[in-house]
Design an enzyme around this catalytic site. Structure first.
Site: not given
Lengths: 36, 535
Positions: B110, B332
């Site tokens: 979790d 990018t």
């Protein structure tokens, strides 16, 4: 790693990251105080 | 990242502590899958509320003149649309995907701080309840733009303190979510999973979480100062009291530019998971993708003043911010190259998640190029506050972030529900969205270059044709999203999904059954690199 160690690490990381966030919040307000 | 598990550890036999019954399951849940689901449903709801506001804006702008709404209400719509889409739709959607997928991808049972996870979610409906309630207040909701520039924002009526309080709550929620992700990824990975072995989605989210930790408190600081200027007699931003309104812009954009990357880096992560799966190849240059994302995150802190070229700054300042901004194109470009290289000679198939991812690569690049044009300081003086800027950031955020969210939802939906969605409807949704999104936002480039200012309810007749086209596109795009809701509602009518779901999928999350059991990886999975799986 034992469960106790993992809990200790989780607590430590949480405190460090929360302290960084608090430092940015107070730091930028202090920049405002100094400049104003 | 190519990974397999030695021994599948399904953990589907936990009837003794499954989900609670009734509303309590959702109110008090500390389960990452439940909380992820709530984030995603909340985000979709906000997407439609913000979208309805966009419909008001585009209806008003469909033809010249004032048609439907008062100009003051139009300004409220632009302000609320932006706040809701940024903080209520895009960011919570990525947090929802992170909640669902990160623990499963790293082999954790979790999130590290499950109760804080519950708080981070439940603060959000309160924040947006407060923000939306301002629509019913005397004077209406905030209308000074999502950037909240003083002194304009200080003229807001009764809704001002509600705006400030809700922004604080959104910030607290984001910071708690970010702390949780950092702590989980740092401390709860499967024993043999080193940082560089993590899947790209986990990596991009880790970097995003650090960005959130650094900049959400800055936004909180800025709006705290606005609050004290309005109610406690300070003059941080009031020139009459010796303050500096431009300082607000610097502080806001120190938050605002990294915020753009907070909304796009997880999108990079989603696309980096999907393209290798449907190209049936491993991700080209995984480590360079990690370094590129880190580089983008670092650069995002030193480019903020490109949003402010027209307020006046020294020439050296303009040059620095111009070149630093252009520099972002390099990492990018590395990412775009790597996605294309991943597809190169791959055995590609074009299921809905892949279609959305491909459109992301093409259309986000258009948004990136117009960003480069805006980075040129002397040219920006012409483009500033025109529809060219509106076109630019909508290309980054809609066929960029929103398409990546759609891609991720289609990609992981069978793992969440246990059933394959309707592929034909998914493809119709994709093509309708892609056609209409371009019809909406591409003409805005021409409107901006011709000089149409943003944030106006009426305009000169020379702008009429492109505005009509954009409005038709917007209504079409809005209606297309109803198809997505239909796909979700009928998602359990399809075939049963296999554990792996997609032929080319790899990673720990595909080793658990579909639907993923309520509890997964309560014992950390054994894990090894298996590059040969792709050969």
């Amino acid at each position: 790693m034992t469960e106790a160690e993992q809990k200790k690490n989780i607590r430590r990381t949480t405190l460090i990251v929360a302290a960084i966030a608090l430092a940015f919040y107070i730091g930028f307000i202090m920049i405002g105080v100094v400049r104003a | 990242m190519n990974t397999e598990v030695h021994a599948h550890d399904h953990h589907d036999d936990h009837d003794d502590h499954g989900p609670a019954k009734g509303v309590g399951r959702w109110l008090f849940s500390t389960n990452h899958k439940d909380i992820g689901t709530m984030y995603l449903i909340f985000s979709l709801t906000m997407f439609f509320i913000g979208g309805a506001m966009a419909m008001v804006i585009r209806s008003e702008l469909a033809i010249p003149g004032l048609q439907f709404v008062h100009p003051e209400f139009f300004n409220q719509m632009t302000t609320m649309h932006a706040l809701i889409m940024v903080f209520g739709a895009v960011m919570p959607a990525f947090v929802g995907l992170a909640n669902w997928m990160i623990p499963m991808m790293i082999g954790a049972p979790d999130m590290a701080l499950p109760r804080m996870n519950n708080w981070s979610f439940w603060i959000l409906p309160v924040a947006f309840g407060i923000l939306l309630s301002t629509l019913l207040m005397p004077g209406g909701s905030p209308a000074g733009g999502w950037t909240m520039y003083p002194p304009l924002v200080l003229q807001t009526g009764d809704s001002f303190p509600f705006l400030i309080f809700s922004v604080h709550l959104m910030g607290i929620s984001s910071i708690m979510g970010a702390i949780n992700i950092i702590v989980t990824v740092i401390n709860m990975r499967a024993p043999e999973m080193s940082l560089l072995k993590m899947p790209m989605f986990v990596w991009t989210w880790l970097i995003t979480a650090y960005l959130l930790i650094a900049v959400m408190p800055v936004l909180a600081g800025a709006v705290t100062m606005l609050l004290t200027d309005q109610f406690f007699g300070t003059s941080f931003f009031l020139a009459a009291g010796g303050g500096d309104p431009v300082m607000f812009q610097h502080i806001f954009w120190f938050f605002g530019h990294p915020e753009v990357y907070i909304m796009i880096l997880p999108a990079f992560g989603v696309v980096s998971e999907i393209i290798p799966t449907f190209s049936r190849k491993k991700l080209f240059g995984h480590d360079s993708m990690v370094y590129a994302a880190s580089c983008i995150a670092f650069l995002s802190f030193i480019v903020w003043a490109h949003h402010m070229f027209t307020v006046g700054m020294p020439l050296t300042g303009q040059l620095f911010f111009m070149f630093a901004t252009m520099l972002i194109a390099v990492p990018t470009g590395v990412k775009i190259f790597n996605w294309v290289a991943t597809m190169w000679r791959g055995a590609m198939t074009f299921e809905t998640p892949m279609l959305f991812s491909l459109a992301f690569v093409f259309l986000f690049t258009i948004g990136g190029f117009s960003g480069l044009m805006l980075a040129v300081a002397p040219a920006d003086v012409q483009y500033h506050d025109t529809y060219f800027v509106v076109a630019h950031f909508h290309y980054v955020l809609v066929p960029g972030s929103v398409f990546a969210i759609m891609a991720g939802a289609y990609y992981w939906l069978p793992k969440w529900t246990g059933y394959m969605y309707n592929e034909t409807l998914g493809k119709v949704h994709f093509w309708a969205s892609t056609i209409f999104v371009n019809l909406t936002f591409f003409p805005m480039h021409f409107l901006g270059l011709a000089g149409m200012p943003r944030r106006i309810p009426d305009y000169s007749t020379q702008f009429a044709d492109f505005n009509t086209v954009a409005s038709i596109g917007a209504i079409g795009f809005g209606l297309s999203q109803l198809l997505f809701v239909w796909v979700l509602l009928t998602s359990k009518q399809g075939e049963k999904a296999t554990d792996r779901v997609w032929e080319g999928s790899h990673g720990l999350e595909w080793t658990v059954p579909s639907p993923a059991p309520y509890h997964t990886f309560e014992t950390p999975p054994k894990y090894r690199i298996a590059d040969e799986a792709f050969e």
